[in-house]
Design a protein around this motif. Structure first.
Motif, short mmCIF file in Angstrom:
data_model
loop_
_atom_site.label_atom_id
_atom_site.label_comp_id
_atom_site.label_asym_id
_atom_site.label_seq_id
_atom_site.Cartn_x
_atom_site.Cartn_y
_atom_site.Cartn_z
N ALA A 104 0.84 -1.21 0.00
CA ALA A 104 0.00 0.00 0.00
C ALA A 104 0.87 1.26 0.00
CB ALA A 104 -0.94 -0.01 1.22
N SER A 105 1.91 1.23 0.79
CA SER A 105 2.80 2.40 0.85
C SER A 105 3.46 2.63 -0.52
CB SER A 105 3.87 2.16 1.92
OG SER A 105 4.69 3.28 2.03
N SER A 106 3.87 1.54 -1.17
CA SER A 106 4.54 1.69 -2.47
C SER A 106 3.58 2.21 -3.54
CB SER A 106 5.13 0.34 -2.92
OG SER A 106 4.10 -0.52 -3.34
N VAL A 157 -3.64 3.89 4.32
CA VAL A 157 -3.94 2.44 4.31
C VAL A 157 -2.74 1.68 4.88
CG1 VAL A 157 -4.41 0.44 2.84
CG2 VAL A 157 -5.52 2.63 2.35
N ALA A 158 -1.55 2.08 4.44
CA ALA A 158 -0.33 1.41 4.91
C ALA A 158 -0.20 1.55 6.42
CB ALA A 158 0.90 2.01 4.23
N PHE A 211 -10.57 8.19 1.24
CA PHE A 211 -10.56 6.86 1.85
C PHE A 211 -9.23 6.62 2.59
CE2 PHE A 211 -9.40 2.32 1.48
CZ PHE A 211 -10.48 1.73 2.11
N ASP A 212 -8.15 6.98 1.92
CA ASP A 212 -6.82 6.78 2.50
C ASP A 212 -6.67 7.61 3.78
OD1 ASP A 212 -4.12 5.65 2.17
OD2 ASP A 212 -3.50 7.73 1.96
N ALA A 213 -7.15 8.84 3.74
CA ALA A 213 -7.04 9.72 4.91
C ALA A 213 -7.89 9.17 6.06
CB ALA A 213 -7.49 11.13 4.54
N ALA A 214 -9.04 8.57 5.72
CA ALA A 214 -9.93 8.04 6.76
C ALA A 214 -9.25 6.87 7.49
CB ALA A 214 -11.25 7.58 6.14
#
Ligand code: FEO
Length: 183
Positions: A35-37, A43-44, A161-164
């Motif tokens: 996810a980070s990559s 998410v990561a 979504f990622d921020a949540a």
């Protein structure tokens, strides 16, 4: 004098589950790296935090076996899962792993019941509750991603979504509420 308060079969089975939890921890780490990559830092972060939680589960099994006079064994951990192909695939895999883990916990509960090992049966109830929470968490992630548009989500909705997930609580209040075991 034999002070071991677990059957040999139960000692082996609980030790095996400790290793399953370690593998789960590695899988979450691996998904987090993916996810980070891909640029999904939130998410990561969530997946890395959850990896730690799985590692705590392994320690819980380790301590229980030791406290009952047994000796758990760390196996060589199998390779973590392959990278998901999308966020949807990632959370589907997370859910699938949690369901498999629930099945493994239920098998241990069955075994404790058959052996009339009520101490272990009681110990395992924390994990029964924990798995309800883990499955609910995985399902809610799948639902949230669907609402965001799934694999066809816009960059903007994926950003939200990622921020949540960055802020999403990842603890296990239901398991903490259990009276049988402290986390
Ligand atoms: Fe340790 Fe997610 O089960």
């Amino acid at each position: 004098m034999n002070t071991k308060r677990l059957s040999s079969n139960m000692e082996i089975a609980l030790s095996a589950q400790m290793n399953v939890e370690l593998l789960q921890s590695h899988n979450y780490l691996s998904y987090g790296i993916w996810a980070s990559s891909q640029g999904y830092g939130g998410v990561a972060n969530f997946l890395f935090r959850h990896s730690k939680e799985e590692s705590d589960h392994a320690i819980k099994f380790m301590n229980y076996v030791l406290n009952r006079g047994g000796k758990p064994t760390i196996d060589s951990t199998p390779k973590a899962d392959n990278d998901p192909i999308s966020l949807t695939d990632c959370f589907n895999k997370v859910f699938q792993h949690e369901v498999e883990n629930t099945t493994a916990i239920y098998n241990l509960v069955d075994m404790a019941m058959e052996e009339k090992d009520w101490a272990t049966w009681n110990f395992l109830q924390w994990f029964v509750k924990e798995q309800i929470e883990e499955e609910t968490l995985a399902t809610s992630l799948i639902d949230k991603l669907k609402i965001a548009g799934g694999d066809r989500a816009t960059d903007e909705s994926l950003f939200i979504f990622d921020a949540a997930l960055e802020k999403m609580p990842d603890d296990a209040p239901m398991a903490r509420d259990s009276t049988s075991e402290k986390p």
